[in-house]
Design a protein around this motif. Structure first.
Motif, PDB file in Angstrom:
ATOM      1  N   GLN A 154       0.829  -1.205   0.000  1.00 36.99           N
ATOM      2  CA  GLN A 154       0.000   0.000   0.000  1.00 36.99           C
ATOM      3  C   GLN A 154       0.857   1.246   0.000  1.00 36.99           C
ATOM      4  N   GLN A 155       0.530   2.164  -0.886  1.00 38.89           N
ATOM      5  CA  GLN A 155       1.164   3.480  -0.905  1.00 38.89           C
ATOM      6  C   GLN A 155       0.448   4.377   0.103  1.00 38.89           C
ATOM      7  N   PHE A 156       1.226   5.131   0.906  1.00 39.37           N
ATOM      8  CA  PHE A 156       0.657   6.039   1.894  1.00 39.37           C
ATOM      9  C   PHE A 156       1.110   7.479   1.601  1.00 39.37           C
ATOM     10  N   SER A 157       0.399   8.427   2.194  1.00 41.34           N
ATOM     11  CA  SER A 157       0.771   9.838   2.094  1.00 41.34           C
ATOM     12  C   SER A 157       0.077  10.584   3.223  1.00 41.34           C
ATOM     13  N   GLN A 158       0.280  11.886   3.273  1.00 41.11           N
ATOM     14  CA  GLN A 158      -0.397  12.708   4.283  1.00 41.11           C
ATOM     15  C   GLN A 158      -1.912  12.586   4.158  1.00 41.11           C
ATOM     16  N   THR A 159      -2.404  12.570   2.940  1.00 43.29           N
ATOM     17  CA  THR A 159      -3.851  12.505   2.722  1.00 43.29           C
ATOM     18  C   THR A 159      -4.370  11.073   2.628  1.00 43.29           C
ATOM     19  N   CYS A 160      -3.460  10.114   2.602  1.00 46.52           N
ATOM     20  CA  CYS A 160      -3.861   8.703   2.513  1.00 46.52           C
ATOM     21  C   CYS A 160      -3.022   7.870   3.479  1.00 46.52           C
ATOM     22  N   PRO A 161      -3.203   8.091   4.799  1.00 48.12           N
ATOM     23  CA  PRO A 161      -2.489   7.285   5.795  1.00 48.12           C
ATOM     24  C   PRO A 161      -3.114   5.896   5.889  1.00 48.12           C
ATOM     25  N   PRO A 162      -2.516   4.982   6.634  1.00 54.55           N
ATOM     26  CA  PRO A 162      -3.062   3.618   6.750  1.00 54.55           C
ATOM     27  C   PRO A 162      -4.540   3.558   7.115  1.00 54.55           C
ATOM     28  N   SER A 163      -4.992   4.478   7.978  1.00 49.29           N
ATOM     29  CA  SER A 163      -6.387   4.446   8.434  1.00 49.29           C
ATOM     30  C   SER A 163      -7.391   4.713   7.328  1.00 49.29           C
ATOM     31  N   LYS A 164      -6.931   5.274   6.205  1.00 49.78           N
ATOM     32  CA  LYS A 164      -7.834   5.529   5.081  1.00 49.78           C
ATOM     33  C   LYS A 164      -7.744   4.431   4.026  1.00 49.78           C
ATOM     34  N   THR A 165      -7.085   3.338   4.385  1.00 53.80           N
ATOM     35  CA  THR A 165      -6.985   2.186   3.494  1.00 53.80           C
ATOM     36  C   THR A 165      -7.427   0.947   4.274  1.00 53.80           C
ATOM     37  N   ASN A 166      -7.375  -0.213   3.634  1.00 57.70           N
ATOM     38  CA  ASN A 166      -7.703  -1.469   4.319  1.00 57.70           C
ATOM     39  C   ASN A 166      -6.439  -2.204   4.756  1.00 57.70           C
ATOM     40  N   PHE A 167      -5.344  -1.463   4.937  1.00 56.12           N
ATOM     41  CA  PHE A 167      -4.060  -2.091   5.245  1.00 56.12           C
ATOM     42  C   PHE A 167      -4.119  -2.915   6.533  1.00 56.12           C
ATOM     43  N   LEU A 168      -4.623  -2.328   7.618  1.00 54.34           N
ATOM     44  CA  LEU A 168      -4.693  -3.038   8.900  1.00 54.34           C
ATOM     45  C   LEU A 168      -5.579  -4.273   8.784  1.00 54.34           C
ATOM     46  N   ALA A 169      -6.698  -4.144   8.100  1.00 52.04           N
ATOM     47  CA  ALA A 169      -7.599  -5.284   7.927  1.00 52.04           C
ATOM     48  C   ALA A 169      -6.916  -6.402   7.156  1.00 52.04           C
ATOM     49  N   GLN A 170      -6.131  -6.043   6.158  1.00 56.75           N
ATOM     50  CA  GLN A 170      -5.417  -7.050   5.366  1.00 56.75           C
ATOM     51  C   GLN A 170      -4.348  -7.744   6.216  1.00 56.75           C
TER      52      GLN A 170
END
Length: 207
Positions: A154-170
């Motif tokens: 997963q690519q992250f950024s200021q506007t797209c941190p882990p919490s705005k993706t399903n990274f933790l769930a994966q």
């Protein structure tokens, strides 16, 4: 989420054996001694590439620290800094561990709870970038399954941190041995769109 931050099942790195992290110089705090740390066999690993310079993305460090704290018994999280020198990494690690790296808006400290390394010459980063066919920038996380293969990234950024993706769930699905959420294949691009973009680049080259 914009396409640049989306992960797809047919991304080049998926299913490949994850490169070792043993070339990176892990930094012990507070002694700043160097040690080696490789991916933990038979365990889910998260390999997280970060750097000091993108201050707006420090929220990613905090959220990856939360993941590390929550799943420390079942997941090994390692952070590899692509900063240009070891001293920068040591200073940033020290300030983070002391709670001196803070959110400019809230004043709350950001953390680095996981093992942190200086990736000299971006050697490890380069191996992962090669698996991604050159498409890799910080901040970026890789989930390595118990068999040592990359099962998600997963690519992250200021506007797209882990919490705005399903990274933790994966990550949690990988720990539980459950199938990860499918993202489908990357959409095919219309050749006409690519040609138009090339034409725009050629136009800009005139200035």
């Amino acid at each position: 989420m914009s396409d640049e931050y989306k992960t797809f099942d047919d991304d080049a790195c998926m299913g490949n054996v994850a490169p070792s992290t043993e070339l990176a110089d892990f930094v012990e705090y507070p002694s700043m001694d160097q040690y080696r740390l490789d991916l933990h066999p038979g365990k889910v690993n998260v390999v997280y590439f970060m750097c000091k310079f993108e201050k707006g993305a420090y929220i990613c460090n905090e959220e990856m620290s939360q993941l590390c704290d929550e799943l420390k018994d079942s997941v090994q999280v390692v952070a590899l800094s692509t900063d240009p020198d070891r001293g920068t990494v040591e200073k940033f690690l020290e300030k983070s561990r002391k709670g001196e790296v803070t959110d400019l808006n809230t004043g709350k400290p950001y953390r680095l709870s996981m093992d942190v390394a200086w990736d000299e010459g971006k050697r490890t980063f380069g191996m992962y970038r090669s698996l991604c066919k050159g498409q890799l920038t910080t901040y970026h996380g890789f989930v390595v399954g118990k068999d040592g293969k990359i099962v998600w990234h997963q690519q992250f950024s200021q506007t797209c941190p882990p919490s705005k993706t399903n990274f933790l769930a994966q990550v949690k699905k990988a720990v539980a041995g459950e199938p990860l959420e499918s993202a489908g294949a990357r959409p095919k691009r219309d050749p006409a769109d690519i040609e138009e973009e090339d034409a725009e680049c050629d136009d800009m080259a005139l200035f």
